[in-house]
Write a protein that holds these residues in place. Structure first.
Motif, PDB file in Angstrom:
ATOM      1  N   THR A 275       0.841  -1.201   0.000  1.00 39.95           N
ATOM      2  CA  THR A 275       0.000   0.000   0.000  1.00 39.95           C
ATOM      3  C   THR A 275       0.877   1.254   0.000  1.00 39.95           C
ATOM      4  O   THR A 275       0.614   2.219  -0.723  1.00 39.95           O
ATOM      5  N   ILE A 276       1.956   1.216   0.793  1.00 36.68           N
ATOM      6  CA  ILE A 276       2.900   2.335   0.816  1.00 36.68           C
ATOM      7  C   ILE A 276       3.641   2.440  -0.511  1.00 36.68           C
ATOM      8  O   ILE A 276       3.806   3.531  -1.069  1.00 36.68           O
ATOM      9  N   VAL A 340      12.236   6.789   3.774  1.00 38.34           N
ATOM     10  CA  VAL A 340      11.007   6.899   2.984  1.00 38.34           C
ATOM     11  C   VAL A 340       9.880   6.144   3.664  1.00 38.34           C
ATOM     12  O   VAL A 340       8.758   6.650   3.809  1.00 38.34           O
ATOM     13  N   ALA A 341      10.145   4.911   4.101  1.00 43.87           N
ATOM     14  CA  ALA A 341       9.118   4.096   4.751  1.00 43.87           C
ATOM     15  C   ALA A 341       8.630   4.744   6.043  1.00 43.87           C
ATOM     16  O   ALA A 341       7.435   4.666   6.377  1.00 43.87           O
ATOM     17  N   ALA A 342       9.540   5.407   6.766  1.00 46.08           N
ATOM     18  CA  ALA A 342       9.181   6.025   8.043  1.00 46.08           C
ATOM     19  C   ALA A 342       8.211   7.194   7.870  1.00 46.08           C
ATOM     20  O   ALA A 342       7.496   7.564   8.815  1.00 46.08           O
ATOM     21  N   VAL A 343       8.181   7.781   6.688  1.00 49.34           N
ATOM     22  CA  VAL A 343       7.224   8.859   6.416  1.00 49.34           C
ATOM     23  C   VAL A 343       5.792   8.337   6.446  1.00 49.34           C
ATOM     24  O   VAL A 343       4.870   9.038   6.845  1.00 49.34           O
ATOM     25  N   PHE A 344       5.610   7.082   6.047  1.00 48.72           N
ATOM     26  CA  PHE A 344       4.275   6.521   5.893  1.00 48.72           C
ATOM     27  C   PHE A 344       3.868   5.567   7.015  1.00 48.72           C
ATOM     28  O   PHE A 344       2.726   5.112   7.039  1.00 48.72           O
ATOM     29  N   ALA A 345       4.778   5.241   7.922  1.00 48.29           N
ATOM     30  CA  ALA A 345       4.441   4.267   8.963  1.00 48.29           C
ATOM     31  C   ALA A 345       5.218   4.566  10.238  1.00 48.29           C
ATOM     32  O   ALA A 345       6.299   5.168  10.203  1.00 48.29           O
ATOM     33  N   ASP A 346       4.649   4.135  11.384  1.00 46.64           N
ATOM     34  CA  ASP A 346       5.305   4.292  12.682  1.00 46.64           C
ATOM     35  C   ASP A 346       5.851   2.966  13.202  1.00 46.64           C
ATOM     36  O   ASP A 346       6.822   2.950  13.965  1.00 46.64           O
ATOM     37  N   ASP A 347       5.227   1.880  12.811  1.00 48.21           N
ATOM     38  CA  ASP A 347       5.604   0.564  13.301  1.00 48.21           C
ATOM     39  C   ASP A 347       6.972   0.157  12.734  1.00 48.21           C
ATOM     40  O   ASP A 347       7.177   0.155  11.515  1.00 48.21           O
ATOM     41  N   SER A 348       7.896  -0.208  13.619  1.00 40.37           N
ATOM     42  CA  SER A 348       9.262  -0.511  13.186  1.00 40.37           C
ATOM     43  C   SER A 348       9.325  -1.748  12.293  1.00 40.37           C
ATOM     44  O   SER A 348      10.138  -1.812  11.361  1.00 40.37           O
ATOM     45  N   THR A 349       8.463  -2.719  12.549  1.00 39.33           N
ATOM     46  CA  THR A 349       8.445  -3.933  11.731  1.00 39.33           C
ATOM     47  C   THR A 349       7.983  -3.615  10.310  1.00 39.33           C
ATOM     48  O   THR A 349       8.570  -4.087   9.324  1.00 39.33           O
ATOM     49  N   LEU A 350       6.935  -2.805  10.214  1.00 36.35           N
ATOM     50  CA  LEU A 350       6.419  -2.413   8.894  1.00 36.35           C
ATOM     51  C   LEU A 350       7.443  -1.560   8.149  1.00 36.35           C
ATOM     52  O   LEU A 350       7.631  -1.717   6.937  1.00 36.35           O
ATOM     53  N   SER A 352      10.742  -1.643   8.448  1.00 36.04           N
ATOM     54  CA  SER A 352      11.829  -2.511   7.996  1.00 36.04           C
ATOM     55  C   SER A 352      11.419  -3.341   6.778  1.00 36.04           C
ATOM     56  O   SER A 352      12.180  -3.451   5.806  1.00 36.04           O
ATOM     57  N   TYR A 353      10.226  -3.901   6.830  1.00 35.21           N
ATOM     58  CA  TYR A 353       9.747  -4.735   5.714  1.00 35.21           C
ATOM     59  C   TYR A 353       9.526  -3.876   4.462  1.00 35.21           C
ATOM     60  O   TYR A 353       9.891  -4.268   3.350  1.00 35.21           O
ATOM     61  N   THR A 354       8.946  -2.689   4.640  1.00 28.29           N
ATOM     62  CA  THR A 354       8.685  -1.791   3.513  1.00 28.29           C
ATOM     63  C   THR A 354       9.988  -1.328   2.867  1.00 28.29           C
ATOM     64  O   THR A 354      10.085  -1.237   1.636  1.00 28.29           O
ATOM     65  N   ALA A 355      10.997  -1.042   3.687  1.00 30.20           N
ATOM     66  CA  ALA A 355      12.293  -0.604   3.161  1.00 30.20           C
ATOM     67  C   ALA A 355      12.912  -1.693   2.277  1.00 30.20           C
ATOM     68  O   ALA A 355      13.468  -1.401   1.210  1.00 30.20           O
ATOM     69  N   TRP A 356      12.807  -2.955   2.712  1.00 31.77           N
ATOM     70  CA  TRP A 356      13.312  -4.077   1.904  1.00 31.77           C
ATOM     71  C   TRP A 356      12.539  -4.190   0.592  1.00 31.77           C
ATOM     72  O   TRP A 356      13.120  -4.300  -0.486  1.00 31.77           O
ATOM     73  N   ALA A 357      11.212  -4.137   0.693  1.00 33.29           N
ATOM     74  CA  ALA A 357      10.369  -4.276  -0.499  1.00 33.29           C
ATOM     75  C   ALA A 357      10.542  -3.095  -1.449  1.00 33.29           C
ATOM     76  O   ALA A 357      10.491  -3.257  -2.675  1.00 33.29           O
ATOM     77  N   LEU A 358      10.786  -1.903  -0.890  1.00 30.69           N
ATOM     78  CA  LEU A 358      10.895  -0.690  -1.695  1.00 30.69           C
ATOM     79  C   LEU A 358      12.078  -0.772  -2.664  1.00 30.69           C
ATOM     80  O   LEU A 358      11.976  -0.361  -3.829  1.00 30.69           O
ATOM     81  N   GLN A 359      13.193  -1.313  -2.203  1.00 25.33           N
ATOM     82  CA  GLN A 359      14.381  -1.408  -3.051  1.00 25.33           C
ATOM     83  C   GLN A 359      14.174  -2.381  -4.208  1.00 25.33           C
ATOM     84  O   GLN A 359      14.802  -2.246  -5.251  1.00 25.33           O
ATOM     85  N   ILE A 360      13.311  -3.364  -4.005  1.00 28.43           N
ATOM     86  CA  ILE A 360      12.983  -4.300  -5.084  1.00 28.43           C
ATOM     87  C   ILE A 360      11.964  -3.686  -6.023  1.00 28.43           C
ATOM     88  O   ILE A 360      12.162  -3.622  -7.245  1.00 28.43           O
ATOM     89  N   TYR A 361      10.887  -3.198  -5.459  1.00 29.29           N
ATOM     90  CA  TYR A 361       9.738  -2.687  -6.215  1.00 29.29           C
ATOM     91  C   TYR A 361      10.126  -1.503  -7.092  1.00 29.29           C
ATOM     92  O   TYR A 361       9.683  -1.372  -8.233  1.00 29.29           O
ATOM     93  N   MET A 362      10.990  -0.628  -6.575  1.00 25.37           N
ATOM     94  CA  MET A 362      11.361   0.596  -7.286  1.00 25.37           C
ATOM     95  C   MET A 362      12.707   0.476  -7.996  1.00 25.37           C
ATOM     96  O   MET A 362      13.247   1.481  -8.463  1.00 25.37           O
ATOM     97  N   SER A 363      13.267  -0.728  -8.112  1.00 29.14           N
ATOM     98  CA  SER A 363      14.632  -0.888  -8.619  1.00 29.14           C
ATOM     99  C   SER A 363      14.814  -0.423 -10.052  1.00 29.14           C
ATOM    100  O   SER A 363      15.911  -0.003 -10.443  1.00 29.14           O
ATOM    101  N   MET A 364      13.758  -0.477 -10.875  1.00 28.12           N
ATOM    102  CA  MET A 364      13.864  -0.028 -12.261  1.00 28.12           C
ATOM    103  C   MET A 364      13.008   1.207 -12.543  1.00 28.12           C
ATOM    104  O   MET A 364      12.769   1.551 -13.698  1.00 28.12           O
TER     105      MET A 364
END
Length: 455
Positions: A275-276, A340-350, A352-364
């Motif tokens: 969603t983020i 970037v992920a911290a702008v959209f979420a407060d939960d540390s687990t979310l 961390s997971y979003t930061a990992w996914a972001l580098q894949i999702y936005m890689s190209m």
């Protein structure tokens, strides 16, 4: 060509003209985002029912139908202006203005009779759909205002009045932000009040748009005698507008596909992350859409005027800006994903997971601007078949199938799903750039040949 705006489209320095048109267009997109965030914030804080009443996906589907008429009609009106055929441009405007209320009546009936089923299709549960339907039943009664405001505003932009077009968005957004708390909290109307605030704001915006198009300032005027159905003018507009309409609709289909597969293989945490990610990608798209709206009048007008050199310069500038914007966003997402992920979420687990996914999702994503620049330029230059194919190609033929197929080839199912986005982006850019530059070269060569033949 005694109008100042037409003189600017025909002869002003391309860089200065593009900036003058693109900056207000990008600003309007940002205003629209902020307005939607505030609107959702008000609804989301309604006790007990706020979160359940958010119906953004359905609203985006409704607004997409305005693009079906306007995003094809506005470039064709610009081309007619470039040819000096102002009467044809006004007939195009009149036919599109006639069709928008017809579409709104169809959408209103659809929402009133099948609104609950549509909400369930978009992921609402039987319980939450009750509250969302309260919003939708009021909102759909003002669909005509939404269609007129969004649809006719494109014709203001097409004439080079980018600031006036931006004011249309600002008026609607400002009024909505003011009226939301009045209807929701002061008058205790809950989600119905939020919907009423939206349609009243859009009603004022539509009056502003119609008033401008009927004023002496407008180059292409909305005249009573042109307010009718003309198939020979309207059908090419709809064919051309199908591409941006499909782009908006398929965004929702892709989002649903991501949610379904990630919920199945990775759970709620992955759904929260995507969603983020979708929000970041949508922000990128809004930036690019604003740049496109700045370039469209220049491309379409000078195509109609047969000025190939200005068309060539305008596209080069558009392409450069469309590459630069996504590259900047890509750098931030790749090198500072946690921030970037911290702008959209407060939960540390979310986070961390979003930061990992972001580098894949936005890689190209740094090359994504090439895809959209070429696709929207096909619209501005009147190539409906190519624009429609590319709208279907990236999302329907590439992204959505990959979302469902790739998890079968990875031990980490979520990794496969997130990889669908960069793989689809890469394949789409390769195909689109080849298609566009072959067609663009042919177009410019034919324009140069015609220009030599007349000298």
């Amino acid at each position: 060509m005694d109008n100042q705006k037409e003189q600017e489209l025909a002869s002003a320095p391309i860089g200065t003209l593009f900036a003058r048109l693109a900056v207000p267009a990008v600003t309007a997109q940002i205003i629209n985002v902020l307005y939607n965030l505030v609107d959702r914030m008000y609804i989301g804080h309604i006790p007990a029912i706020g979160a359940a009443a958010l119906t953004g996906a359905v609203i985006l589907m409704i607004s997409a139908f305005a693009a079906l008429v306007s995003m094809g009609g506005a470039p064709r009106a610009s081309r007619a202006m470039g040819k000096g055929q102002h009467d044809i441009a006004e007939q195009i405007l009149g036919s599109c203005a006639f069709t928008l209320p017809v579409i709104s009546l169809f959408l209103t009936a659809l929402m009133l009779f099948w609104g609950r089923d549509i909400l369930l299709l978009f992921g609402a549960s039987p319980d939450t759909s009750v509250y969302a339907l309260k919003y939708l039943n009021v909102y759909c009664l003002g669909t005509i205002f939404v269609q007129l405001s969004l649809g006719l505003n494109a014709f203001i932009t097409a004439q080079g009045y980018a600031v006036t077009s931006m004011l249309t968005v600002f008026i609607g957004a400002a009024l909505n932000i003011i009226l939301d708390p009045v209807f929701i909290y002061l008058l205790h109307m809950d989600v119905k009040g939020a919907a009423l605030a939206t349609i009243l704001s859009q009603g004022i915006s539509s009056c502003w748009v119609v008033g401008f198009l009927r004023s002496s300032r407008s180059i292409v005027k909305l005249r009573k005698q042109n307010f009718c159905f003309r198939a020979r003018l309207l059908l090419p507009c709809i064919a051309l507008g199908t591409s941006p309409c499909l782009m908006q609709i398929t965004e929702n289909l892709a989002a649903i596909s991501f949610n379904v597969t990630l919920l199945k293989y990775a759970g709620d945490l992955a759904v929260g992350a995507v969603t983020i990610l979708s929000g970041i990608m949508n922000f990128t798209m809004l930036l690019l859409t604003g740049l496109t709206q700045g370039a469209q009048p220049i491309l379409s007008y000078n195509l109609g005027a047969g000025n190939g050199e200005r068309v060539r310069k305008a596209f080069r500038l558009l392409l450069a800006s469309w590459v630069a914007g996504p590259v900047c966003i890509w750098c931030i997402c790749i090198f500072a994903p946690d921030s970037v992920a911290a702008v959209f979420a407060d939960d540390s687990t979310l986070i961390s997971y979003t930061a990992w996914a972001l580098q894949i999702y936005m890689s190209m994503s740094m090359i994504f601007g090439i895809q959209v620049a070429c696709q929207y330029s096909f619209v501005a230059l009147g190539n409906a078949p190519a624009a429609i194919f590319l709208s279907i190609y990236r999302k329907i033929l590439l992204l959505i199938p990959l979302i469902f197929l790739l998890p079968n080839f990875f031990a980490d199912k979520a990794l496969g799903i997130f990889l669908a986005e960069p793989i689809a982006d890469t394949l789409a850019v390769c195909t689109t750039s080849v298609m566009f530059f072959v067609n663009f070269r042919k177009l410019l060569n034919s324009m140069d040949f015609c220009k030599k033949g007349t000298t």
